[in-house]
Design a protein around this motif. Structure first.
Motif, mmCIF file in Angstrom:
data_model
loop_
_atom_site.group_PDB
_atom_site.id
_atom_site.type_symbol
_atom_site.label_atom_id
_atom_site.label_comp_id
_atom_site.label_asym_id
_atom_site.label_seq_id
_atom_site.Cartn_x
_atom_site.Cartn_y
_atom_site.Cartn_z
ATOM 1 N N SER A 168 38.357 46.147 37.557
ATOM 2 C CA SER A 168 38.610 45.177 38.633
ATOM 3 C C SER A 168 39.201 43.869 38.125
ATOM 4 N N SER A 169 39.090 43.601 36.824
ATOM 5 C CA SER A 169 39.682 42.379 36.269
ATOM 6 C C SER A 169 41.199 42.487 36.149
ATOM 7 N N GLU A 170 41.739 43.711 36.260
ATOM 8 C CA GLU A 170 43.177 43.931 36.098
ATOM 9 C C GLU A 170 43.906 44.185 37.409
ATOM 10 N N MET A 171 43.203 44.574 38.456
ATOM 11 C CA MET A 171 43.861 44.882 39.729
ATOM 12 C C MET A 171 42.858 44.794 40.859
ATOM 13 N N ASN A 172 43.343 44.685 42.102
ATOM 14 C CA ASN A 172 42.436 44.643 43.246
ATOM 15 C C ASN A 172 41.910 46.042 43.547
ATOM 16 N N PHE A 173 40.846 46.091 44.337
ATOM 17 C CA PHE A 173 40.186 47.382 44.521
ATOM 18 C C PHE A 173 41.002 48.329 45.404
ATOM 19 N N GLY A 174 41.920 47.806 46.207
ATOM 20 C CA GLY A 174 42.808 48.690 46.956
ATOM 21 C C GLY A 174 43.689 49.489 46.019
ATOM 22 N N GLN A 175 44.232 48.831 45.002
ATOM 23 C CA GLN A 175 45.057 49.521 44.019
ATOM 24 C C GLN A 175 44.230 50.529 43.229
ATOM 25 N N MET A 176 42.985 50.173 42.923
ATOM 26 C CA MET A 176 42.104 51.115 42.233
ATOM 27 C C MET A 176 41.841 52.351 43.087
ATOM 28 N N MET A 177 41.607 52.135 44.382
ATOM 29 C CA MET A 177 41.373 53.261 45.281
ATOM 30 C C MET A 177 42.580 54.188 45.328
ATOM 31 N N LEU A 178 43.781 53.598 45.313
ATOM 32 C CA LEU A 178 44.999 54.401 45.372
ATOM 33 C C LEU A 178 45.204 55.195 44.082
ATOM 34 N N VAL A 179 45.136 54.524 42.945
ATOM 35 C CA VAL A 179 45.421 55.195 41.672
ATOM 36 C C VAL A 179 44.363 56.250 41.371
ATOM 37 N N ARG A 180 43.113 55.882 41.489
ATOM 38 C CA ARG A 180 42.039 56.849 41.250
ATOM 39 C C ARG A 180 42.103 57.990 42.252
ATOM 40 N N VAL B 185 48.439 45.148 49.657
ATOM 41 C CA VAL B 185 49.151 43.890 49.924
ATOM 42 C C VAL B 185 48.201 42.806 50.447
ATOM 43 N N PRO B 186 47.348 43.087 51.451
ATOM 44 C CA PRO B 186 46.410 42.048 51.902
ATOM 45 C C PRO B 186 45.480 41.528 50.806
ATOM 46 N N LEU B 187 45.220 42.366 49.803
ATOM 47 C CA LEU B 187 44.318 41.959 48.723
ATOM 48 C C LEU B 187 45.040 41.283 47.556
ATOM 49 N N GLY B 188 46.342 41.056 47.700
ATOM 50 C CA GLY B 188 47.056 40.318 46.660
ATOM 51 C C GLY B 188 48.260 41.014 46.073
ATOM 52 N N GLY B 189 48.509 42.255 46.491
ATOM 53 C CA GLY B 189 49.694 42.957 46.031
ATOM 54 C C GLY B 189 49.472 43.791 44.787
ATOM 55 N N TRP B 190 50.527 44.517 44.426
ATOM 56 C CA TRP B 190 50.486 45.450 43.300
ATOM 57 C C TRP B 190 50.539 44.699 41.980
ATOM 58 N N MET B 191 49.699 45.113 41.041
ATOM 59 C CA MET B 191 49.704 44.544 39.697
ATOM 60 C C MET B 191 50.121 45.622 38.697
#
Length: 303
Positions: free
Chosen positions: A31-43, A197-203
């Motif tokens: 979570s220190s590297e990306m928002n949890f929406g991105q984590m949900m997508l990648v995982r 995007v609402p959580l800060g966008g793609w990292m």
């Protein structure tokens, strides 16, 4: 020496809880590297590939019209709400605190079954439910020093997960569990994509983070398969209490990975929750009405 079905089921349940808790630890670490929406997508993309392959191999795929069945749709809604609120909570709370709050899920399912389906609940189980939620309040400690507002998100996730488990009980038995898992995982993955995007966008994703999220997806599948084998191996009354081993895993990983040391209030509240849940299991076994024991007892992970 061959293990008895109950011992084998109990060990498999402990393995399942270890898999789910390790997944949570990875989620918190990444979570220190990306928002949890991105984590949900990648995982989720990794998990969908694994589960789809397993579903095809086992012939568990069903027509898409199955999604229109009310219990299936309601289960997905519960899992989506539970996952989003859980992911938002776990990145800000110690693992042990989150796990302690989630030990109240079987009690919440018993409460929901009584209110929604008229499930008979005797005064002893009502007392167990009340004691369990007192334990939750001790962990959450509203209005006192040490209160973390993200504990309320963990409680929200418990409510969604209780809704999920109650909906799951209404799904016809002819629909394979693996297909329900696939549908849920696809929906969670799409939800993750929608909230990036609402959580800060793609990292940008580092190789380390990608590897960890892939490992998390594998751990979820191991946990899922282990919990199914556990419940099929032994008596549910003997196996279900080992769901509470998740709290021990969370305390151990929280200390080793994040340096979190549970305080006295967390330990006291968690003890009350676990003892209340164990008593509820005992009363259900004695009355032959497994409600809490039938609950998943696990946080939402898109499965």
């Amino acid at each position: 020496m061959a293990l008895s079905p109950n011992i084998r089921g109990s060990l498999l349940m402990a393995v399942a809880m270890a898999g789910f808790t390790m997944n949570d630890a990875i989620t918190k670490a990444v979570s220190s590297e990306m928002n949890f929406g991105q984590m949900m997508l990648v995982r989720g993309l990794v998990a969908v590939a694994l589960i789809a392959a397993l579903a095809v191999h086992q012939g568990a795929v069903r027509p898409l019209r199955t999604l229109m069945m009310k219990p299936v749709a309601l289960r997905v809604v519960g899992e989506v709400g539970g996952t989003v609120s859980f992911m938002a909570a776990i990145v800000h709370l110690p693992l042990a605190n989150t796990a302690a709050i989630f030990q109240a899920l079987p009690l919440a399912v018993t409460l929901g079954a009584a209110l929604m389906f008229g499930e008979p609940v005797g005064w002893r189980r009502w007392l167990a439910i009340a004691a369990g939620f007192v334990g939750v309040l001790i962990v959450v400690r509203p209005g006192v020093e040490g209160f973390n507002q993200f504990s309320l998100l963990a409680l929200t996730s418990v409510a969604f997960c209780a809704f999920r488990d109650l909906a799951t009980k209404q799904i016809p038995v002819q629909i394979p569990s693996l297909f329900i898992t696939l549908v849920t995982t696809v929906t969670i993955t799409m939800t993750g994509a929608a909230i990036i995007v609402p959580l800060g966008g793609w990292m940008p994703i580092s190789v380390r983070a990608l590897g960890l999220l892939a490992l998390a997806a594998v751990l979820l599948l191991i946990g899922y398969q282990s919990i199914i084998m556990a419940l099929r191996s032994g008596d549910i009354s003997a196996v279900a209490p080992f769901r509470y081993s998740a709290l021990l895993w969370a305390m151990l990983l929280g200390y080793l990975v994040f340096g979190d040391v549970p305080d006295a209030m967390m330990a006291t509240g968690a003890s009350i929750i676990v003892l209340s849940g164990l008593y509820a299991f005992y009363r259900e076994h004695k009355r032959h009405r497994p409600v809490a024991a039938d609950a998943s007892g696990i946080p939402p992970d898109g499965l």
